[in-house]
Motif scaffolding. Structure first.
Motif, short mmCIF file in Angstrom:
data_model
loop_
_atom_site.label_atom_id
_atom_site.label_comp_id
_atom_site.label_asym_id
_atom_site.label_seq_id
_atom_site.Cartn_x
_atom_site.Cartn_y
_atom_site.Cartn_z
N LYS A 148 0.84 -1.21 0.00
CA LYS A 148 0.00 0.00 0.00
C LYS A 148 0.87 1.25 0.00
CE LYS A 148 -3.93 2.11 2.38
NZ LYS A 148 -4.91 1.97 3.49
N ILE A 149 1.92 1.25 0.82
CA ILE A 149 2.83 2.39 0.89
C ILE A 149 3.53 2.60 -0.45
CG2 ILE A 149 4.98 3.24 1.93
CD1 ILE A 149 4.10 1.89 4.54
N LEU A 150 4.01 1.49 -1.04
CA LEU A 150 4.69 1.58 -2.34
C LEU A 150 3.73 2.07 -3.43
CD1 LEU A 150 6.86 -1.67 -2.30
CD2 LEU A 150 7.63 0.69 -1.97
N SER A 151 2.48 1.63 -3.36
CA SER A 151 1.47 2.07 -4.34
C SER A 151 1.21 3.57 -4.22
CB SER A 151 0.17 1.30 -4.15
OG SER A 151 0.35 -0.08 -4.38
N ILE A 152 1.07 4.03 -2.99
CA ILE A 152 0.82 5.45 -2.75
C ILE A 152 2.00 6.30 -3.22
CG2 ILE A 152 0.54 7.21 -0.94
CD1 ILE A 152 -1.06 5.11 0.64
N LEU A 153 3.21 5.88 -2.87
CA LEU A 153 4.40 6.62 -3.31
C LEU A 153 4.51 6.62 -4.84
CD1 LEU A 153 7.12 5.53 -0.71
CD2 LEU A 153 6.02 7.77 -0.92
N GLY A 154 4.21 5.47 -5.45
CA GLY A 154 4.25 5.40 -6.91
C GLY A 154 3.26 6.35 -7.56
N ILE A 155 2.06 6.41 -6.99
CA ILE A 155 1.03 7.33 -7.51
C ILE A 155 1.47 8.77 -7.33
CG2 ILE A 155 -1.32 8.19 -7.09
CD1 ILE A 155 -2.07 5.27 -6.41
N PHE A 156 2.08 9.08 -6.20
CA PHE A 156 2.53 10.45 -5.95
C PHE A 156 3.64 10.85 -6.92
CE2 PHE A 156 1.20 10.49 -1.17
CZ PHE A 156 -0.12 10.56 -1.57
N VAL A 157 4.54 9.92 -7.22
CA VAL A 157 5.60 10.22 -8.19
C VAL A 157 5.01 10.44 -9.58
CG1 VAL A 157 7.61 9.28 -9.40
CG2 VAL A 157 7.42 9.01 -6.93
N LEU A 158 4.09 9.55 -9.98
CA LEU A 158 3.44 9.71 -11.28
C LEU A 158 2.65 11.01 -11.35
CD1 LEU A 158 2.13 6.07 -11.93
CD2 LEU A 158 4.00 7.25 -13.12
N SER A 159 1.98 11.34 -10.25
CA SER A 159 1.22 12.59 -10.20
C SER A 159 2.14 13.80 -10.32
CB SER A 159 0.43 12.67 -8.88
OG SER A 159 -0.27 13.90 -8.78
N SER A 160 3.30 13.74 -9.66
CA SER A 160 4.27 14.84 -9.74
C SER A 160 4.78 15.00 -11.16
CB SER A 160 5.44 14.56 -8.79
OG SER A 160 5.00 14.49 -7.44
N ILE A 161 4.99 13.86 -11.85
CA ILE A 161 5.40 13.93 -13.25
C ILE A 161 4.29 14.57 -14.08
CG2 ILE A 161 5.94 12.54 -15.30
CD1 ILE A 161 7.26 10.51 -13.42
N GLY A 162 3.03 14.19 -13.79
CA GLY A 162 1.90 14.78 -14.49
C GLY A 162 1.81 16.28 -14.28
N ILE A 163 2.10 16.74 -13.06
CA ILE A 163 2.08 18.17 -12.76
C ILE A 163 3.19 18.88 -13.52
CG2 ILE A 163 2.41 19.90 -10.94
CD1 ILE A 163 1.07 17.89 -9.02
N TYR A 164 4.37 18.26 -13.59
CA TYR A 164 5.48 18.83 -14.36
C TYR A 164 5.08 18.97 -15.83
CZ TYR A 164 10.03 19.28 -16.63
OH TYR A 164 11.09 19.72 -17.40
N VAL A 165 4.50 17.91 -16.37
CA VAL A 165 4.07 17.92 -17.77
C VAL A 165 3.03 19.01 -18.01
CG1 VAL A 165 2.80 16.60 -19.53
CG2 VAL A 165 4.63 15.50 -18.21
#
Length: 217
Positions: A148-165
């Motif tokens: 669950k922790i790894l999933s949340i962190l993964g989503i946050f990283v992907l979301s941060s990439i989306g915000i950058y884009v």
């Protein structure tokens, strides 16, 4: 019924719609394009939230897994919009808070009102973002804390990439197929990109720690 599910979420729906109406009216009166754009940003954040509510409803009705997978992908594409509003604070440089920095202030209440709107929008966006994340995690039924922790962190990283884009490459959630532009934009500013992702991921984590409450998932 799905409408009944939405009614149960009336506090969040009211917050989203109320904020959009406020920014439309305020932006029109102030003739301020940024304030009007806050309306669009909140709408896109609301789409992510609406997708999670729909997915939760269909999951309760034991719908096909394939439909939930499609909704999960759509949610991942729109989720960055919930935190994106926080980056709108950069636009405050266009407003006058000082006549002469750092001791002579400009007493312009409209500029402080814009600060208020961005602040409230950032909080609402983050709140519905974390709420929608918890609903999706319930659907995915990730039991082990480590996963669950790894999933949340993964989503946050992907979301941060989306915000950058979205912020720097000016692409929207539905431009996910423009991989050439994304890769070029990342490679050209790679070191900044890495630093930005780290900072935005930490912002996600802070929001999660603040807004993630037991019984509100």
């Amino acid at each position: 019924m799905f409408i009944g599910k939405l009614i149960k979420e009336k506090f969040y729906i009211f917050s989203i719609v109320g904020y959009m109406l406020t920014t439309v009216i305020s932006g029109t009166i102030l003739r301020d394009g940024l304030v009007l754009f806050l309306t669009i940003n909140m709408f896109l954040a609301g789409v992510a939230y609406a997708i999670s509510v729909l997915a939760s409803y269909l999951n309760d009705k034991k719908n096909k897994v394939s439909i939930l997978i499609i909704l999960s992908v759509l949610w991942l594409l729109f989720f960055p919009n919930t935190i994106y509003i926080t980056t709108d604070f950069i636009h405050l440089q266009n407003y006058d808070f000082f006549i002469s920095y750092n001791s002579i202030y400009a007493y312009t209440i409209s500029d402080w009102y814009v600060l208020f709107l961005i602040f409230v929008g950032a909080l609402i966006g983050a709140k519905i973002g974390i709420k929608s994340l918890n609903m999706m995690l319930d659907i995915w039924q990730i039991k082990k804390n480590l996963y669950k922790i790894l999933s949340i962190l993964g989503i946050f990283v992907l979301s941060s990439i989306g915000i950058y884009v979205g912020r720097f490459l000016r692409l929207n959630s539905w431009d996910f197929y423009r991989l050439d532009i994304m890769l070029n934009g990342i490679v050209e500013q790679f070191y900044f990109f890495i630093g930005f992702i780290v900072i935005l991921t930490m912002i996600h984590i802070v929001y999660y720690l603040i807004f993630n409450k037991k019984g509100d998932s």
